[in-house]
Motif scaffolding. Structure first.
Motif, mmCIF file in Angstrom:
data_model
loop_
_atom_site.group_PDB
_atom_site.id
_atom_site.type_symbol
_atom_site.label_atom_id
_atom_site.label_comp_id
_atom_site.label_asym_id
_atom_site.label_seq_id
_atom_site.Cartn_x
_atom_site.Cartn_y
_atom_site.Cartn_z
ATOM 1 N N LYS A 51 37.747 80.680 36.470
ATOM 2 C CA LYS A 51 36.564 80.027 36.594
ATOM 3 C C LYS A 51 36.353 78.732 35.625
ATOM 4 N N ASP A 52 36.966 78.579 34.740
ATOM 5 C CA ASP A 52 36.852 77.614 33.950
ATOM 6 C C ASP A 52 37.529 76.114 34.503
ATOM 7 N N ILE A 53 38.574 76.588 35.349
ATOM 8 C CA ILE A 53 39.250 75.352 36.073
ATOM 9 C C ILE A 53 38.675 75.150 37.410
ATOM 10 N N ASP A 54 38.411 73.768 37.599
ATOM 11 C CA ASP A 54 37.738 73.307 39.076
ATOM 12 C C ASP A 54 38.970 73.090 39.632
ATOM 13 N N GLN A 55 39.986 72.296 39.418
ATOM 14 C CA GLN A 55 41.331 72.139 39.826
ATOM 15 C C GLN A 55 42.530 71.781 39.022
ATOM 16 N N ILE A 56 43.706 71.763 39.638
ATOM 17 C CA ILE A 56 44.772 71.312 38.633
ATOM 18 C C ILE A 56 45.695 70.561 39.542
ATOM 19 N N ILE A 57 45.680 69.346 38.783
ATOM 20 C CA ILE A 57 46.402 68.026 39.580
ATOM 21 C C ILE A 57 47.670 67.906 38.446
ATOM 22 N N TYR A 58 48.798 67.817 39.360
ATOM 23 C CA TYR A 58 50.159 67.750 38.764
ATOM 24 C C TYR A 58 50.694 66.326 38.587
ATOM 25 N N LEU A 59 51.475 65.861 37.562
ATOM 26 C CA LEU A 59 52.022 64.812 37.239
ATOM 27 C C LEU A 59 53.197 64.599 38.171
#
Length: 320
Positions: A51-59
């Motif tokens: 719930k603390d993470i909106d989205q994950i963007i990868y390098l």
């Protein structure tokens, strides 16, 4: 409020270590954050439904270490970040590249380590930046949330019983010179099993097949389950069911720590002050003749100076 956190260090362990700072940022602004991380952090599996993470963007770098933040790829990443219209960014890195990334992406409020910072302590630098910006003390104890239904299902599937001690055995590491001797692991486990019935969960991957096979063919082999064919998301609920971690400084150490297990960590080729002292549930074992300050990289005969007896004596304290 839209907040981005950039954590570019590779690997599972670094992602886990930074969770305490990420969660404090979430708490301060009362809003989930987005994170920019490397793919080998396995963030999508570790933070699935968090719930603390909106989205994950990868390098998304490739094997040649060229990717979205090199050359033209840098500007593709700028475009990707810009479209989210972030208000703030926390950059847990001292590189000018990431500051420029944030500026070109139109992020007005940028918080970052001092540019050009060298040889920083991974915990100290992150703690100092977070506390300075938020104006509050920050605990460095990480936490991974996991659905209790998954924990219960894993307990049933793998027949995890409190009639025995269930031990995560961290035999793997990022290189041969970072692994304690497999024969010493086996001897330690034999001694523990004689003291009290134990079940060992081999925290290793497919590349560690020779190590896994050696343990499976040893006297404790019948008491072992290997993680080699499981994903991180499948492994997490198993770890949560176990009693403690025993092994090298590897990603599984930090996952176990964040899942609340007591951990006995063997250090001889990585900085113990960075990776072994950030959490109260980690007990560090270091080579004879060394101190916490002197255990860094490439210690001469480091693993040779850690005996079976030393590891066994620490581990047996957790058997009761």
């Amino acid at each position: 409020m839209k907040v981005l956190v950039i954590q570019q260090r590779p690997g599972i362990g670094d992602l886990v270590i930074f969770l305490s700072f990420i969660r404090k940022i979430v708490s301060k602004f009362n809003s989930p954050v987005s994170i920019l991380v490397k793919a080998n952090s396995k963030a999508d599996e570790i933070l699935k439904n968090d719930k603390d993470i909106d989205q994950i963007i990868y390098l998304d770098q490739n094997a040649n270490k060229k990717g979205s933040h090199d050359g033209l790829g840098f500007f593709r990443l700028v475009g990707k970040i810009r479209k989210h219209r972030f208000d703030k960014v926390f950059i847990f890195n001292s590189s000018l590249r990431y500051r420029l990334l944030a500026k070109f992406a139109g992020i007005n409020e940028i918080h970052q380590y001092p540019l050009g910072l060298k040889k920083d302590n991974v915990i100290t630098s992150a703690k100092e930046l977070t506390e300075k910006v938020l104006g509050e003390k920050v605990s460095t104890q990480p936490l991974i949330d996991i659905d209790q239904n998954l924990v219960d299902a894993a307990k049933t599937k793998y027949n995890i019983s409190k009639e025995q001690k269930n031990i995560i055995l961290g035999i793997s590491a990022s290189g041969e010179d970072k692994r304690w001797f497999i024969d010493r692991f086996i001897l330690t486990c034999e001694k523990l099993n004689k003291l009290k019935p134990c079940k060992f969960y081999l925290a290793a991957g497919k590349n560690d097949k020779p190590l896994i096979d050696k343990i499976i063919s040893s006297p404790i082999g019948k008491n072992c389950i290997s993680f080699e064919n499981l994903s991180i998301s499948e492994i997490l609920p198993i770890i949560k069911n176990c009693d403690f971690y025993l092994g090298n400084d590897t990603g599984f150490l930090h996952l176990s720590c964040a899942l609340g297990l007591q951990c006995i960590a063997i250090f001889f080729n990585s900085p113990v002050l960075s990776y072994g002292t950030y959490a109260t549930n980690i007990t560090c074992i270091i080579p004879k003749g060394e101190t916490m300050k002197t255990v860094i990289h490439d210690l001469k005969l480091g693993r040779e100076r850690i005996s079976v007896e030393n590891v066994y004596n620490k581990a047996k304290e957790l058997l009761n």
